[in-house]
Write a protein that holds these residues in place. Sequence first.
Motif, mmCIF file in Angstrom:
data_model
loop_
_atom_site.group_PDB
_atom_site.id
_atom_site.type_symbol
_atom_site.label_atom_id
_atom_site.label_comp_id
_atom_site.label_asym_id
_atom_site.label_seq_id
_atom_site.Cartn_x
_atom_site.Cartn_y
_atom_site.Cartn_z
ATOM 1 N N LEU A 71 0.932 76.033 11.731
ATOM 2 C CA LEU A 71 0.662 77.068 10.739
ATOM 3 C C LEU A 71 0.089 78.325 11.409
ATOM 4 O O LEU A 71 0.513 79.449 11.114
ATOM 5 N N ALA A 72 -0.860 78.154 12.320
ATOM 6 C CA ALA A 72 -1.453 79.291 13.023
ATOM 7 C C ALA A 72 -0.406 80.010 13.868
ATOM 8 O O ALA A 72 -0.372 81.249 13.926
ATOM 9 N N SER A 73 0.464 79.237 14.498
ATOM 10 C CA SER A 73 1.523 79.822 15.318
ATOM 11 C C SER A 73 2.489 80.638 14.469
ATOM 12 O O SER A 73 2.837 81.772 14.807
ATOM 13 N N GLY A 74 2.922 80.066 13.353
ATOM 14 C CA GLY A 74 3.875 80.751 12.496
ATOM 15 C C GLY A 74 3.316 82.033 11.900
ATOM 16 O O GLY A 74 3.989 83.065 11.870
ATOM 17 N N GLN A 75 2.064 81.978 11.440
ATOM 18 C CA GLN A 75 1.472 83.152 10.806
ATOM 19 C C GLN A 75 1.218 84.279 11.800
ATOM 20 O O GLN A 75 1.433 85.450 11.492
ATOM 21 N N GLY A 130 8.801 77.696 10.361
ATOM 22 C CA GLY A 130 7.686 76.970 10.964
ATOM 23 C C GLY A 130 6.457 76.962 10.077
ATOM 24 O O GLY A 130 5.833 75.914 9.856
ATOM 25 N N SER A 131 6.100 78.125 9.545
ATOM 26 C CA SER A 131 4.946 78.196 8.653
ATOM 27 C C SER A 131 5.185 77.399 7.379
ATOM 28 O O SER A 131 4.286 76.710 6.883
ATOM 29 N N ALA A 132 6.400 77.489 6.833
ATOM 30 C CA ALA A 132 6.720 76.749 5.611
ATOM 31 C C ALA A 132 6.669 75.244 5.851
ATOM 32 O O ALA A 132 6.195 74.484 4.991
ATOM 33 N N ILE A 133 7.147 74.811 7.019
ATOM 34 C CA ILE A 133 7.079 73.381 7.350
ATOM 35 C C ILE A 133 5.627 72.936 7.456
ATOM 36 O O ILE A 133 5.252 71.857 6.975
ATOM 37 N N ALA A 134 4.783 73.762 8.065
ATOM 38 C CA ALA A 134 3.360 73.420 8.188
ATOM 39 C C ALA A 134 2.706 73.287 6.813
ATOM 40 O O ALA A 134 1.925 72.357 6.574
ATOM 41 N N LEU A 135 3.013 74.213 5.902
ATOM 42 C CA LEU A 135 2.460 74.131 4.547
ATOM 43 C C LEU A 135 2.958 72.890 3.829
ATOM 44 O O LEU A 135 2.214 72.245 3.072
ATOM 45 N N GLN A 136 4.212 72.530 4.082
ATOM 46 C CA GLN A 136 4.755 71.318 3.469
ATOM 47 C C GLN A 136 4.061 70.070 4.004
ATOM 48 O O GLN A 136 3.709 69.162 3.245
ATOM 49 N N LEU A 137 3.833 70.030 5.307
ATOM 50 C CA LEU A 137 3.186 68.860 5.912
ATOM 51 C C LEU A 137 1.725 68.730 5.483
ATOM 52 O O LEU A 137 1.236 67.630 5.237
ATOM 53 N N LEU A 138 1.039 69.867 5.395
ATOM 54 C CA LEU A 138 -0.394 69.835 5.076
ATOM 55 C C LEU A 138 -0.659 69.691 3.578
ATOM 56 O O LEU A 138 -1.587 68.982 3.173
ATOM 57 N N GLU A 157 13.089 66.800 14.971
ATOM 58 C CA GLU A 157 12.518 67.437 13.792
ATOM 59 C C GLU A 157 11.000 67.558 13.931
ATOM 60 O O GLU A 157 10.336 66.596 14.348
ATOM 61 N N ILE A 158 10.457 68.709 13.580
ATOM 62 C CA ILE A 158 9.009 68.890 13.590
ATOM 63 C C ILE A 158 8.354 67.909 12.625
ATOM 64 O O ILE A 158 7.293 67.349 12.907
#
Length: 441
Positions: A314-318, A126-134, A288-289
């Motif tokens: 990102l906040a959720s994953g971290q 989840g965090s990695a996906i957020a970093l990829q999207l942002l 897919e997210i």
Amino acid sequence: MTRPEHRPSLPEVHRSIYVPNSNGFWRKMLAYAGPGYLVSVGYIDPGNWATDLAGGAKFGYVLLSVIMLSNLMAILMQSLCVRLGVATGLDLAQACREYFSPRVNFCLWVLCEIAIAACDLAELLGSAIALQLLFGIPLALGVCITALDVIVLLLLLNKGFRYTEALVLMLVATVGICFAAEIIFSRPDVGSILLGYIPKIEILQNPEMLYIAIGILGATVMPHNLYLHSSIVQTRDWEPTPKKKWEAIKFSTIDSTVALFFALFINSAILIISAATFHSSGHQDVAEIQDAYKLLSPLLGVNVASAIFALALLASGQSSTITATLAGQIVMEGFLNLHLKPWVRRLATRLLAIIPALISIIWFGESSTSGLLIFSQVVLSLQLSFAVVPLVMFTSNRRLMGEFVNPLWLKTLSWLVATVIVGLNAWLLVQTFSNGLSFTS
């Protein structure tokens, strides 16, 4: 009571937070507030996102009832964790080592490690996906970056457990604010939301709906949270008298209940936004997210909607990786009675998460992340019985709990919930193998 050979759980922060002796309700509530919010992040981790997004897009608001029932089960189970930790001075892993045979204890430890690995897989992805999207960072590199939370955790615990609680609370508040904005943007139908909270028999009759429903259960009632909560509740320095223990149980239960109602809002919000945005617009195949991120702004007509969604992810994953790291330490120490240096313990628990995540991404490819997230939650749900049943057994044992043993009504309710969890998991196995459901689909 605690045996002499038992070191306290999380010894570096055990009984480190002062509890005032005054009779003021709010001062004591403030002293006990905190562990519930660390527990709550496990209920809003990225694994929930995958199951809630898929459930909302495919079935509208129907599965809101599953989220609500799962959350009520979670409140009950976390209250039992408080009882166990306060009354005995043992966390759930230590209690298992104390009262089960070495063979049973070893099996429970392996199952728990599998559950934590599945949980960490969801959180790291989840965090990695957020970093990829942002920021456009590749998923494999993003997994490695997000795993650096172990360093942050070490620094915070060196300063005191309150700093860890403050960071997690800030991240949870960020997620809540982001989803409050997304609900305003999506303008859901209030009547349909209210109807969604009424349980429907079709959830049990539809194999695909049941698969996602059990995934929601696994994402909501988290096995590792039962071990975590029974440990971190002992960071409060109450007086070791029956009166003060009852007081600790009361305030710690209020803390976790309030925090889990906040988690209920966030979980419901994810499914509501998915139902209002994707299901109603004919995008029922959104699971897919990444797809949800791409479609949110165009469908809602709000340019910042997608960015807010990714920020919340990102906040959720971290926040979830921080608490999962603590849970991994508690489980390793409790089941194996290993007492290593803090940085060694936490590095080991992170490696147990990073390696499966990287292998999954490399082996299955980046396109399979949603299926992997849902599958990770089903794994959690299947393991849940092996944490819930011992918890109910211990808190219903008068010889172990003394005057803090579950009263008859609570014992009956707890065993009923445990039976429902075991039964739903058995149903899932039958449906999964008879219908050939695949986590990579």
